[in-house]
Design a protein around this motif. Structure first.
Motif, PDB file in Angstrom:
ATOM      1  N   GLN A 128       0.829  -1.202   0.000  1.00  0.00           N
ATOM      2  CA  GLN A 128       0.000   0.000   0.000  1.00  0.00           C
ATOM      3  C   GLN A 128       0.862   1.251   0.000  1.00  0.00           C
ATOM      4  O   GLN A 128       0.674   2.175  -0.796  1.00  0.00           O
ATOM      5  CB  GLN A 128      -0.916  -0.008   1.225  1.00  0.00           C
ATOM      6  CG  GLN A 128      -1.731   1.264   1.419  1.00  0.00           C
ATOM      7  CD  GLN A 128      -2.766   1.461   0.337  1.00  0.00           C
ATOM      8  OE1 GLN A 128      -3.594   0.602   0.103  1.00  0.00           O
ATOM      9  NE2 GLN A 128      -2.720   2.598  -0.341  1.00  0.00           N
ATOM     10  N   HIS A 129       1.842   1.301   0.897  1.00  0.00           N
ATOM     11  CA  HIS A 129       2.724   2.465   0.995  1.00  0.00           C
ATOM     12  C   HIS A 129       3.519   2.650  -0.294  1.00  0.00           C
ATOM     13  O   HIS A 129       3.651   3.771  -0.809  1.00  0.00           O
ATOM     14  CB  HIS A 129       3.664   2.302   2.189  1.00  0.00           C
ATOM     15  CG  HIS A 129       4.678   3.397   2.299  1.00  0.00           C
ATOM     16  ND1 HIS A 129       4.365   4.635   2.813  1.00  0.00           N
ATOM     17  CD2 HIS A 129       6.001   3.437   1.942  1.00  0.00           C
ATOM     18  CE1 HIS A 129       5.449   5.401   2.774  1.00  0.00           C
ATOM     19  NE2 HIS A 129       6.449   4.692   2.258  1.00  0.00           N
ATOM     20  N   SER A 131       2.825   1.758  -3.319  1.00  0.00           N
ATOM     21  CA  SER A 131       2.026   2.113  -4.493  1.00  0.00           C
ATOM     22  C   SER A 131       1.718   3.605  -4.559  1.00  0.00           C
ATOM     23  O   SER A 131       1.648   4.176  -5.647  1.00  0.00           O
ATOM     24  CB  SER A 131       0.710   1.327  -4.497  1.00  0.00           C
ATOM     25  OG  SER A 131      -0.185   1.829  -3.512  1.00  0.00           O
ATOM     26  N   GLY A 132       1.494   4.211  -3.395  1.00  0.00           N
ATOM     27  CA  GLY A 132       1.073   5.605  -3.377  1.00  0.00           C
ATOM     28  C   GLY A 132      -0.345   5.816  -3.861  1.00  0.00           C
ATOM     29  O   GLY A 132      -0.768   6.947  -4.113  1.00  0.00           O
ATOM     30  N   GLU A 133      -1.104   4.726  -3.976  1.00  0.00           N
ATOM     31  CA  GLU A 133      -2.484   4.793  -4.465  1.00  0.00           C
ATOM     32  C   GLU A 133      -3.465   4.616  -3.304  1.00  0.00           C
ATOM     33  O   GLU A 133      -3.238   3.802  -2.417  1.00  0.00           O
ATOM     34  CB  GLU A 133      -2.741   3.698  -5.502  1.00  0.00           C
ATOM     35  CG  GLU A 133      -1.884   3.784  -6.745  1.00  0.00           C
ATOM     36  CD  GLU A 133      -2.287   4.931  -7.658  1.00  0.00           C
ATOM     37  OE1 GLU A 133      -3.448   5.410  -7.533  1.00  0.00           O
ATOM     38  OE2 GLU A 133      -1.468   5.337  -8.494  1.00  0.00           O
ATOM     39  N   ARG A 134      -4.559   5.369  -3.339  1.00  0.00           N
ATOM     40  CA  ARG A 134      -5.570   5.255  -2.294  1.00  0.00           C
ATOM     41  C   ARG A 134      -6.250   3.892  -2.360  1.00  0.00           C
ATOM     42  O   ARG A 134      -6.592   3.419  -3.439  1.00  0.00           O
ATOM     43  CB  ARG A 134      -6.615   6.366  -2.437  1.00  0.00           C
ATOM     44  CG  ARG A 134      -6.079   7.768  -2.214  1.00  0.00           C
ATOM     45  CD  ARG A 134      -7.191   8.777  -2.209  1.00  0.00           C
ATOM     46  NE  ARG A 134      -8.135   8.522  -1.123  1.00  0.00           N
ATOM     47  CZ  ARG A 134      -9.270   9.212  -0.942  1.00  0.00           C
ATOM     48  NH1 ARG A 134      -9.608  10.167  -1.788  1.00  0.00           N
ATOM     49  NH2 ARG A 134     -10.058   8.922   0.068  1.00  0.00           N
ATOM     50  N   GLN A 135      -6.432   3.287  -1.181  1.00  0.00           N
ATOM     51  CA  GLN A 135      -7.115   1.992  -1.050  1.00  0.00           C
ATOM     52  C   GLN A 135      -6.531   0.941  -1.998  1.00  0.00           C
ATOM     53  O   GLN A 135      -7.252   0.090  -2.518  1.00  0.00           O
ATOM     54  CB  GLN A 135      -8.615   2.162  -1.299  1.00  0.00           C
ATOM     55  CG  GLN A 135      -9.312   3.050  -0.272  1.00  0.00           C
ATOM     56  CD  GLN A 135     -10.813   3.047  -0.442  1.00  0.00           C
ATOM     57  OE1 GLN A 135     -11.323   3.134  -1.558  1.00  0.00           O
ATOM     58  NE2 GLN A 135     -11.537   2.947   0.653  1.00  0.00           N
ATOM     59  N   TRP A 136      -5.230   0.984  -2.183  1.00  0.00           N
ATOM     60  CA  TRP A 136      -4.615   0.081  -3.146  1.00  0.00           C
ATOM     61  C   TRP A 136      -4.779  -1.390  -2.767  1.00  0.00           C
ATOM     62  O   TRP A 136      -5.088  -2.227  -3.626  1.00  0.00           O
ATOM     63  CB  TRP A 136      -3.142   0.424  -3.302  1.00  0.00           C
ATOM     64  CG  TRP A 136      -2.414  -0.547  -4.183  1.00  0.00           C
ATOM     65  CD1 TRP A 136      -1.422  -1.398  -3.829  1.00  0.00           C
ATOM     66  CD2 TRP A 136      -2.645  -0.766  -5.575  1.00  0.00           C
ATOM     67  NE1 TRP A 136      -1.013  -2.146  -4.905  1.00  0.00           N
ATOM     68  CE2 TRP A 136      -1.751  -1.782  -5.999  1.00  0.00           C
ATOM     69  CE3 TRP A 136      -3.534  -0.230  -6.506  1.00  0.00           C
ATOM     70  CZ2 TRP A 136      -1.717  -2.256  -7.306  1.00  0.00           C
ATOM     71  CZ3 TRP A 136      -3.496  -0.702  -7.815  1.00  0.00           C
ATOM     72  CH2 TRP A 136      -2.592  -1.700  -8.196  1.00  0.00           C
ATOM     73  N   LYS A 138      -7.111  -2.854  -1.083  1.00  0.00           N
ATOM     74  CA  LYS A 138      -8.488  -3.273  -1.344  1.00  0.00           C
ATOM     75  C   LYS A 138      -8.721  -3.468  -2.837  1.00  0.00           C
ATOM     76  O   LYS A 138      -9.318  -4.468  -3.271  1.00  0.00           O
ATOM     77  CB  LYS A 138      -9.469  -2.250  -0.784  1.00  0.00           C
ATOM     78  CG  LYS A 138     -10.931  -2.610  -1.001  1.00  0.00           C
ATOM     79  CD  LYS A 138     -11.849  -1.563  -0.391  1.00  0.00           C
ATOM     80  CE  LYS A 138     -13.315  -1.940  -0.610  1.00  0.00           C
ATOM     81  NZ  LYS A 138     -14.228  -0.917  -0.010  1.00  0.00           N
ATOM     82  N   ARG A 139      -8.241  -2.543  -3.640  1.00  0.00           N
ATOM     83  CA  ARG A 139      -8.442  -2.622  -5.086  1.00  0.00           C
ATOM     84  C   ARG A 139      -7.711  -3.823  -5.675  1.00  0.00           C
ATOM     85  O   ARG A 139      -8.238  -4.546  -6.518  1.00  0.00           O
ATOM     86  CB  ARG A 139      -7.969  -1.324  -5.746  1.00  0.00           C
ATOM     87  CG  ARG A 139      -8.795  -0.121  -5.365  1.00  0.00           C
ATOM     88  CD  ARG A 139      -8.114   1.176  -5.739  1.00  0.00           C
ATOM     89  NE  ARG A 139      -8.025   1.353  -7.177  1.00  0.00           N
ATOM     90  CZ  ARG A 139      -7.398   2.387  -7.750  1.00  0.00           C
ATOM     91  NH1 ARG A 139      -6.803   3.306  -6.988  1.00  0.00           N
ATOM     92  NH2 ARG A 139      -7.369   2.499  -9.059  1.00  0.00           N
TER      93      ARG A 139
END
Length: 238
Positions: A128-129, A131-136, A138-139
């Motif tokens: 998650q960290h 990626s820098g993407e929100r809710q990564w 989960k997605r």
């Protein structure tokens, strides 16, 4: 996936530099980059690679992580940016094979190595960290294009451009995606009964799925009981 299917290694990737992740994670070796030439593949992974969090990652059943270029390109289109080889923390970026739909216990010949499909990748806070993407997480989990871990049966070397040949596929047919999603407990029971290579980690994943199904059934039964009681109460007041 069937015996005789083939693909290609597009890149071999090892850790570029350790990173510090805020919170409890600490150091991570998720930053993988392609390297040139033939790379030695040993029981615990590629030469030049390493695992920082050995409590939750690595070991013989997670020696080599593979991600499909087709899935990476799909994510890149969705996120609006290029996701180069190594971005998913993978050791091998490959093409031509449905990696996340590989059968547990299937064997791949690459170069002079023999590798065996062992487990799905489970996304974590580090991913998650990174990626820098929100809710990564989960997605990524909802898509369930997890890629696969491989165990090393025959050590050797691998290089970008090597052909991947599927040389064995177990009859049970249970895939990496099946283990990750856990939607069909009957399938997972077949896996545990018929596949001798199943790791302790995969068994724990199956147990978690079983508990989730039991809890969901209990919650549904409780809702039905509550609704029935409410209906009876309403009828008594009429």
């Amino acid at each position: 996936m069937r015996v005789g299917d083939s693909g290609e290694v597009l890149a071999t990737c090892v850790v570029h530099a350790d990173l510090e992740v805020p919170g409890r994670v600490g150091r991570t070796a998720i930053d993988k980059r392609p390297v040139a030439g033939r790379v030695a593949v040993r029981a615990l992974g590629l030469a030049g690679d390493r695992v920082c969090d050995t409590k939750h990652h690595g070991g013989v059943h997670q020696a080599v992580y593979v991600y499909a270029d087709e899935d990476a390109r799909r994510w890149g289109t969705e996120l609006g940016r290029e996701l180069p080889a190594g971005w998913f923390g993978e050791n091998l970026r490959v093409s031509g094979l449905p990696v996340s739909d590989s059968v547990i216990g299937a064997r791949w010949s690459i170069g002079d190595t023999l590798l065996e499909v062992s487990a799905p990748r489970v996304p974590c806070a580090t991913f998650q960290h990174w990626s820098g993407e929100r809710q990564w997480v989960k997605r990524f989990a909802l898509r369930s294009d997890t890629g696969t871990y491989l165990r090393v049966l025959t050590e050797g070397t691998i290089e970008a451009g090597d052909r991947i040949s599927v040389v064995h596929v177990p009859d049970h047919g249970v895939t990496v995606r099946d283990v990750f999603t856990g939607t069909d407990l009957d399938l997972l029971a077949i896996l545990l009964a018929d596949e001798p290579t199943v790791s302790a980690d995969v068994r724990m994943q199956v147990e978690r799925h079983a508990r989730r199904h039991v809890n969901a059934a209990r919650a549904a039964a409780n809702r039905d009981t509550t609704a029935e009681a409410d209906d009876l109460g309403t009828g008594a007041r009429l």
